[in-house]
Design a protein around this motif. Structure first.
Motif, mmCIF file in Angstrom:
data_model
loop_
_atom_site.group_PDB
_atom_site.id
_atom_site.type_symbol
_atom_site.label_atom_id
_atom_site.label_comp_id
_atom_site.label_asym_id
_atom_site.label_seq_id
_atom_site.Cartn_x
_atom_site.Cartn_y
_atom_site.Cartn_z
ATOM 1 N N ASP A 251 -2.278 20.467 9.170
ATOM 2 C CA ASP A 251 -3.193 21.412 9.819
ATOM 3 C C ASP A 251 -4.085 20.738 10.857
ATOM 4 O OD1 ASP A 251 -2.181 23.415 8.200
ATOM 5 O OD2 ASP A 251 -3.763 23.221 6.692
ATOM 6 N N ALA A 252 -4.087 19.401 10.873
ATOM 7 C CA ALA A 252 -4.949 18.665 11.807
ATOM 8 C C ALA A 252 -4.398 18.745 13.223
ATOM 9 C CB ALA A 252 -5.061 17.206 11.370
ATOM 10 N N LYS A 253 -5.294 18.588 14.178
ATOM 11 C CA LYS A 253 -4.895 18.642 15.590
ATOM 12 C C LYS A 253 -4.692 17.231 16.145
ATOM 13 C CE LYS A 253 -7.425 22.942 16.471
ATOM 14 N NZ LYS A 253 -8.502 23.595 17.267
ATOM 15 N N GLY A 254 -3.649 17.083 16.945
ATOM 16 C CA GLY A 254 -3.465 15.834 17.670
ATOM 17 C C GLY A 254 -2.526 14.834 17.042
ATOM 18 N N VAL A 273 1.417 9.912 15.436
ATOM 19 C CA VAL A 273 0.474 9.181 16.267
ATOM 20 C C VAL A 273 -0.698 10.072 16.665
ATOM 21 C CG1 VAL A 273 0.179 8.171 18.572
ATOM 22 C CG2 VAL A 273 2.123 7.499 17.141
ATOM 23 N N TYR A 274 -1.883 9.492 16.631
ATOM 24 C CA TYR A 274 -3.095 10.187 17.067
ATOM 25 C C TYR A 274 -3.819 9.300 18.074
ATOM 26 C CZ TYR A 274 -7.697 12.383 16.987
ATOM 27 O OH TYR A 274 -8.876 12.995 17.347
ATOM 28 N N ASP A 275 -3.928 9.777 19.312
ATOM 29 C CA ASP A 275 -4.669 9.069 20.357
ATOM 30 C C ASP A 275 -6.112 9.546 20.335
ATOM 31 O OD1 ASP A 275 -2.513 7.514 21.581
ATOM 32 O OD2 ASP A 275 -1.691 9.478 22.113
ATOM 33 N N ARG A 282 -3.943 5.561 16.511
ATOM 34 C CA ARG A 282 -3.660 5.374 15.094
ATOM 35 C C ARG A 282 -2.286 5.949 14.775
ATOM 36 N NH1 ARG A 282 -9.247 7.031 12.137
ATOM 37 N NH2 ARG A 282 -8.564 5.592 10.515
ATOM 38 N N MET A 283 -1.527 5.193 13.998
ATOM 39 C CA MET A 283 -0.200 5.632 13.588
ATOM 40 C C MET A 283 -0.171 5.783 12.068
ATOM 41 S SD MET A 283 3.572 3.830 13.980
ATOM 42 C CE MET A 283 3.769 4.173 15.734
ATOM 43 N N LEU A 284 0.130 6.979 11.623
ATOM 44 C CA LEU A 284 0.238 7.293 10.207
ATOM 45 C C LEU A 284 1.712 7.285 9.826
ATOM 46 C CD1 LEU A 284 -1.314 8.522 7.642
ATOM 47 C CD2 LEU A 284 -0.601 10.745 8.564
ATOM 48 N N ILE A 285 2.067 6.596 8.746
ATOM 49 C CA ILE A 285 3.456 6.520 8.303
ATOM 50 C C ILE A 285 3.571 7.228 6.958
ATOM 51 C CG2 ILE A 285 5.401 5.034 7.713
ATOM 52 C CD1 ILE A 285 2.593 3.548 9.701
ATOM 53 N N LEU A 286 4.470 8.208 6.886
ATOM 54 C CA LEU A 286 4.659 9.007 5.680
ATOM 55 C C LEU A 286 6.078 8.887 5.157
ATOM 56 C CD1 LEU A 286 2.968 12.398 6.711
ATOM 57 C CD2 LEU A 286 1.915 10.492 5.469
#
Length: 322
Positions: A251-254, A273-275, A282-286
């Motif tokens: 639900d988050a933006k970006g 990725v979130y700029d 920031r790179m989130l790995i799931l």
């Protein structure tokens, strides 16, 4: 003396605006920060400190974030300790949307297994700085385990999986791979506020929990990622909690899906990725099948020649394990 007092005030692990601590005991993170402060080497010796997060950095923090490699003599002149390279997305891999991962995670959480567990197991790489030495990456592994009586242990080990068997740079200087930096036992602790209270597995309740955990507004993607990191540094999420968390992230933006990556522990995952617009990405790995968070990486997106920072330099990376 005035300078020392200023340092003590700035390093206060329990700020006055942190009401959930009250007059109770410090949590293990605050204890660790205070212990590091109290046992830091005296002036004149080599002292290392961790930089503030880049998404809120000041000029001093930028200095701390210079990425340099330390080359040691030895066989072939290979680096024994070095800044990690940023993770790269596998060419031609198919990005998986976060909402699709959220649906898969909800299905995977149907039987409630694995279960939530208090404590964490995390491998981290973060930049440290010295008053008279170039900043360098400090890798370490931390394992926190809680007992039924409310007590818990914390073991911190100097190790870098990418340079197995080679010397590791620490706050103490160079040590052998696997060197135990600290081993501590904490007395029983209980609390009805995060991080001691149990995180819920309902998305709306989890959002409120995370907001209380970081004393912020988790409707901001940046703060949601901050809260995710803090949560995982205290709890090993079960299937239901991971499903609730990935729903909040969806639900988050970006957060942009970019494809498959292999993390620094050799695990495959999907990257998002979130700029942040502050010179950092920031790179989130799931894990795409369960929604479990495998890692979180912060890199710089622009050069800062004055401080030796280059676009693509890794400021920090955390990899969580069960």
């Amino acid at each position: 003396m005035a300078d020392e007092l200023d340092l003590l005030r700035a390093a206060d692990p329990v700020p006055a605006d942190g009401p959930h601590y009250g007059d109770g005991p410090l949590d293990h993170t605050a204890e660790r920060h205070l212990n590091r402060l109290l046992h830091a080497p005296r002036p004149g010796r080599r002292t290392w400190s961790r930089p503030r997060p880049v998404w809120g950095f000041t000029a001093a923090a930028v200095v701390a974030a210079t990425t340099l490699a330390l080359l040691l003599g030895g066989s072939g002149g290979a680096p024994a300790v070095a800044a990690p390279r940023p993770l790269t997305v596998r060419a031609h891999s198919t990005p998986v949307p976060l909402d699709q991962v959220a649906k898969l995670a909800a299905v995977a959480a149907g039987d409630g297994s694995p279960a939530l567990r208090q404590g964490t197991h995390v491998q981290s790489w973060s930049l440290g700085m010295s008053d008279d030495e170039p900043p360098l990456t400090l890798p370490e592994e931390r394992v926190v385990r809680w007992r039924a009586d409310g007590s818990h242990t914390e073991v911190v080990v100097a190790t870098d999986p990418s340079h197995a068997g080679r010397p590791v740079l620490t706050d103490e200087g160079l040590v052998e791979d696997g060197h135990v930096l600290s081993r501590r036992t904490f007395p029983p602790m209980w609390g009805d506020a995060p991080p001691l209270s149990t995180p819920p597995h309902d998305p709306a309740k989890l959002r409120a929990y995370l907001a209380e955990l970081i004393h912020g507004d988790t409707r901001s993607t940046s703060e949601l990622l901050d809260a995710t990191q803090e949560l995982l540094n205290n709890w090993t999420l079960g299937a239901r909690e991971s499903a609730a968390l990935v729903q909040l992230l969806a639900d988050a933006k970006g957060l942009r899906p970019v494809g498959q990556v292999t993390d620094r522990l050799g695990r495959g995952g999907q990257a998002y990725v979130y700029d942040q617009g502050t010179g950092a990405r920031r790179m989130l790995i799931l894990d795409p099948a369960t929604g479990a968070v495998l890692g979180l990486e912060t890199t710089f997106t622009r050069d800062e020649p004055e401080y030796g920072v280059h676009a693509g330099d890794v400021m920090d990376y955390s990899a969580w394990m069960r």
